[in-house]
Motif scaffolding. Structure first.
Motif, short mmCIF file in Angstrom:
data_model
loop_
_atom_site.label_atom_id
_atom_site.label_comp_id
_atom_site.label_asym_id
_atom_site.label_seq_id
_atom_site.Cartn_x
_atom_site.Cartn_y
_atom_site.Cartn_z
N GLN A 512 0.81 -1.21 0.00
CA GLN A 512 0.00 0.00 0.00
C GLN A 512 0.85 1.27 0.00
O GLN A 512 0.30 2.37 0.04
N PHE A 513 2.17 1.11 -0.08
CA PHE A 513 3.08 2.26 -0.04
C PHE A 513 4.10 2.15 -1.17
O PHE A 513 5.27 1.86 -0.93
N PRO A 514 3.67 2.37 -2.41
CA PRO A 514 4.59 2.21 -3.55
C PRO A 514 5.76 3.18 -3.52
O PRO A 514 6.88 2.80 -3.89
N ALA A 515 5.54 4.41 -3.08
CA ALA A 515 6.63 5.39 -3.05
C ALA A 515 7.72 4.94 -2.07
O ALA A 515 8.92 5.07 -2.36
N GLU A 516 7.30 4.44 -0.92
CA GLU A 516 8.27 3.98 0.07
C GLU A 516 9.04 2.76 -0.42
O GLU A 516 10.23 2.59 -0.11
N ILE A 517 8.37 1.90 -1.21
CA ILE A 517 9.07 0.74 -1.78
C ILE A 517 10.13 1.19 -2.76
O ILE A 517 11.25 0.67 -2.78
N ARG A 518 9.81 2.17 -3.58
CA ARG A 518 10.79 2.68 -4.55
C ARG A 518 11.99 3.32 -3.85
O ARG A 518 13.12 3.23 -4.34
N ASN A 519 11.73 3.98 -2.71
CA ASN A 519 12.81 4.68 -2.01
C ASN A 519 13.56 3.79 -1.02
O ASN A 519 14.51 4.25 -0.38
N LEU A 520 13.16 2.55 -0.92
CA LEU A 520 13.77 1.65 0.05
C LEU A 520 15.17 1.22 -0.40
O LEU A 520 15.38 0.83 -1.55
N LYS A 521 16.11 1.28 0.52
CA LYS A 521 17.47 0.81 0.23
C LYS A 521 17.50 -0.72 0.23
O LYS A 521 16.57 -1.37 0.69
#
Length: 729
Positions: A512-521
């Motif tokens: 439910q958090f696509p932006a956070e997945i993209r920014n995840l290291k």
């Protein structure tokens, strides 16, 4: 005898006879004067008695005789109705009943599931009871199962012209709703509707509607328990006033000795004005969609009735109005200062873990960290300490379960899944709005708490000494305890600290958090929960908070496809809910291109009032195997790699992890630590892929092996050599 005397007597009698009318008139006049004199004396005596006799005694005197007068009852009792799903409303009803009992009033607590409004609600019109409704809002703004029939009946009655607008006239009620403001579109919808429908049927709202909020950030008092406590205090205060016969609390603007709140019962209104006042109150004081009530209206309505003003009194009235205006401005100034202080206090973020939540999670075995984190000892950790086998992650990826720490930096989640193994005790939210603890403190206390729990197994019979010593050093971290770890704003900092401590990272997100997945290291392995394959079934199973949950779900899968490290789809099969969506699942696989797909039968964690899940929804292992075989036939480049029968779980792996005829699904953890260090040293420029740190999968972990995923070194799971029929896979 003297003849003259006889003549006088005769003439006197004749004279009296002739003037008899005047004689009668004189007697009548004198008698009238005597009667008037007696009346005046009696009135004077009565007035003197009224001055000396107390008012309470005068009320008991009737024509010189004292008679006992029956005391008028204004509130005969209180009925508390509740509609609960998880038991919170029921608990509040019990607390409220105890508070009402302290007023020496009869009280009854009624489950709406066992109440027939068609037969009994109209009885409250003449019962002089006060009815309190404690109702919770469930999924999609619907009432709970126990209150469903009551709400349906009430809605139908409110919209049925045959009942009319006076059907419940005489019923006095108050409503407290339970909800979560994270669900913006239907926050406390059931409480609002019950309040509205009762009003539409002519019932009388005795106080404003209360709204309890599970969201500790937006809750007016910090928690739903505190919201209820505040409403309960107002309800008890209002109940005390009603018991005294007060129709309306004093607004503070009335003249001395003429307070409306001191007027009771029928004495509060003049004859012939009752109907006018009743219609005025329903029109002005009670709004069907608002939370206002008679207690919040002032005395302006009463004053407006006196529309005729003497010109001589106009000057006095104007002076009084100016004085009241100055006083009002002063009060508004003080109020604005108070509101400003409250606003500043509210701007300071609250802790995610409330006292009630802390108590509930502690009972479940959590070791809470700071204001929003927790750690708990997994049962597979205890099992492997005794040499009784590890979890499916040990079979699939080589995790040493006795060296794995299960934790989360965020207890909050954006879903309320039907199979949640924490029974929805954790908070929910769509963004981070709580106080935030530093990542260093969370990791430090997580390891300390984990080690303290491990120490309890020192010397326990069956625990292997070498594994106990190994377990005191954390090597793996499963960020899957509860909640949504990726919501934590410092998640990348937390992951970096884990890797600096040579601890591998397994992070699970609910897509439910696509932006956070993209920014995840980079992490050792990134999971995405794929609980359903269609919009309808995902809404039914996960019960997400986001309105655009489906688009977020698809975007999260696309973001996963761009990751270079190991990625996993986690499918939880719920029998009769999502096991018949093979084609849709196949399309989702092509969207995210995961390295692995874990397919696991749902685990039944016991009866929960927050979920309708039962043992009938748990698939047999054979059914899971059949589902996996059929799914593999629909997706290219994937095969079944591993199996852990005890966990009712299978692993589908991409063929790139099959070198020759051997599977390499395990992880070389030492190599991963080297690669992540190089990544950090280069500032993120030097990347690596999933195949750079893979390791060979042992034979006993493979699908179709006689061990069925059980490590032969662990005595508990030693099995007889039995061939397995894998035809059709």
């Amino acid at each position: 005898m003297d003849p003259s005397l006889d003549m006088w007597d005769f003439s006197s009698l004749i004279s009296l006879w002739i003037n008899r009318f005047y004689i009668y008139l004189g007697f009548a006049f004198g008698f009238s004067l005597w009667i008037c004199f007696q009346i005046v004396i009696r009135k004077q005596n009565k007035n003197s008695q009224e001055k000396t006799v107390p008012k309470a005694s005068r009320d008991l005197m009737t024509n010189g005789y004292i008679s006992l007068q029956k005391k008028e009852v204004f509130v005969s009792g209180v009925k508390i109705f509740y509609g609960s799903q998880t038991g919170t409303a029921k608990g509040f009803a019990t607390v409220l009943a105890k508070a009402v009992s302290s007023l020496d009033l009869p009280v009854a607590v009624i489950n709406l599931k066992e109440y027939d409004p068609d037969d009994h609600l109209v009885e409250e019109v003449t019962s002089k009871n006060v009815c309190a409704f404690l109702v919770a809002t469930y999924t999609d703004g619907r009432p709970t199962e126990s209150a469903e029939w009551f709400c349906r009946w009430l809605e139908d009655a409110a919209n049925d012209f045959r009942f009319g607008k006076t059907y419940l006239k005489g019923v006095r009620y108050a409503v407290f709703g339970l909800g979560n403001s994270a669900y913006v579109s239907h926050f406390n919808k059931v409480g609002k509707n019950v309040d509205k429908w009762l009003w539409m049927l002519g019932a009388h709202r005795v106080m404003s509607r209360g709204e309890g909020d599970c969201d500790v950030v937006k809750s007016k008092h910090g928690s739903i328990e505190a919201d209820f406590t505040a409403w309960k205090a107002r309800f008890i205060s209002r109940l005390q006033a009603l018991c005294k016969g007060e129709r309306k609390p004093c607004g503070g603007n009335c003249k001395k000795g003429k307070c409306e709140s001191n007027q009771r019962g029928s004495e509060a209104v003049e004859p012939g004005s009752h109907a006018q006042e009743g219609s005025h109150q329903r029109g002005a004081e009670e709004e069907p969609f608002g939370s206002t009530s008679e207690e919040e209206s002032g005395t302006e309505d009463h004053q407006s009735l006196k529309s005729v003003i003497d010109v001589e009194d106009l000057g006095k009235i104007m002076d009084r109005m100016k004085k009241e205006k100055r006083e009002k401005e002063r009060q508004e100034g003080e109020t604005s200062l108070i509101r400003s202080a409250v606003k500043n206090e509210a701007s300071e973020r609250r802790a995610m873990i409330t006292p009630a939540l802390r108590e509930a999670l502690t009972k479940q075995g959590y070791q809470l960290i700071g204001s929003h984190s927790g750690v708990k000892l997994c049962r597979w950790t205890k099992s492997m300490l005794r040499g009784r086998g590890g979890c499916y992650k040990h079979t699939f990826y080589g995790i040493e379960s006795h060296r794995c720490m299960e934790t989360t930096p965020s207890l909050a989640c954006a879903n309320k899944c039907v199979f949640c193994w924490r029974h929805h005790t954790n908070p929910v939210g769509t963004e981070w709005r709580w106080k935030m603890d530093q990542a260093e403190m969370i990791l430090k206390e997580a390891i300390e708490n984990h080690q303290n729990m491990m120490k309890q197994f020192r010397g326990v019979p069956g625990v292997r000494e070498e594994r106990f010593e190994e377990g005191m050093t954390v090597k793996h971290c499963a960020l899957s305890l509860v909640g949504e770890p990726i919501m934590y704003p410092e998640i990348n900092r937390f992951l970096k600290l884990l890797h600096e401590c040579k601890i591998s990272s397994f992070l699970v997100t609910n897509a439910q958090f696509p932006a956070e997945i993209r920014n995840l290291k980079p992490v050792t392995q990134l999971y995405v929960s794929v609980d359903a394959s269609t919009k309808e079934s995902l809404k039914k199973i996960d019960r997400p908070l986001f309105k655009d949950f489906w688009q977020r779900f698809l975007d999260s899968l696309k973001a996963l496809a761009a990751k270079q490290q190991r990625t996993v789809y986690r499918l939880t099969l719920v029998k009769a809910w999502n096991v018949d969506e093979l084609q849709a699942y196949a399309r989702l696989v092509s969207l995210g291109n995961p390295d692995f797909i874990e397919v696991k039968g749902v685990t039944y964690c016991g009866e929960s009032s927050a979920s309708s899940l039962t043992m009938a929804n748990v698939p047999w292992h054979e059914e899971v195997v059949r589902f996996v075989c059929e799914l593999v036939n629909l997706i290219a480049d994937y095969e079944i790699a591993c199996e852990h029968e005890h966990s009712n779980c299978l692993l589908i792996a991409h063929k790139k992890f099959k070198i020759g005829r051997e599977w390499w699904t395990w992880i070389d953890y030492s190599r991963f630590q080297e690669l992540i260090q190089e990544y950090e040293d280069s500032g993120g420029s030097k990347t690596f892929s999933a195949k750079d740190y893979m390791a060979k999968t042992p034979h006993w972990a493979l699908f179709g092996a006689n061990e069925r995923g059980f490590d032969p070194k662990d005595t508990r799971y030693q099995r007889k050599n039995k061939s397995k029929d894998i035809s059709g896979c």
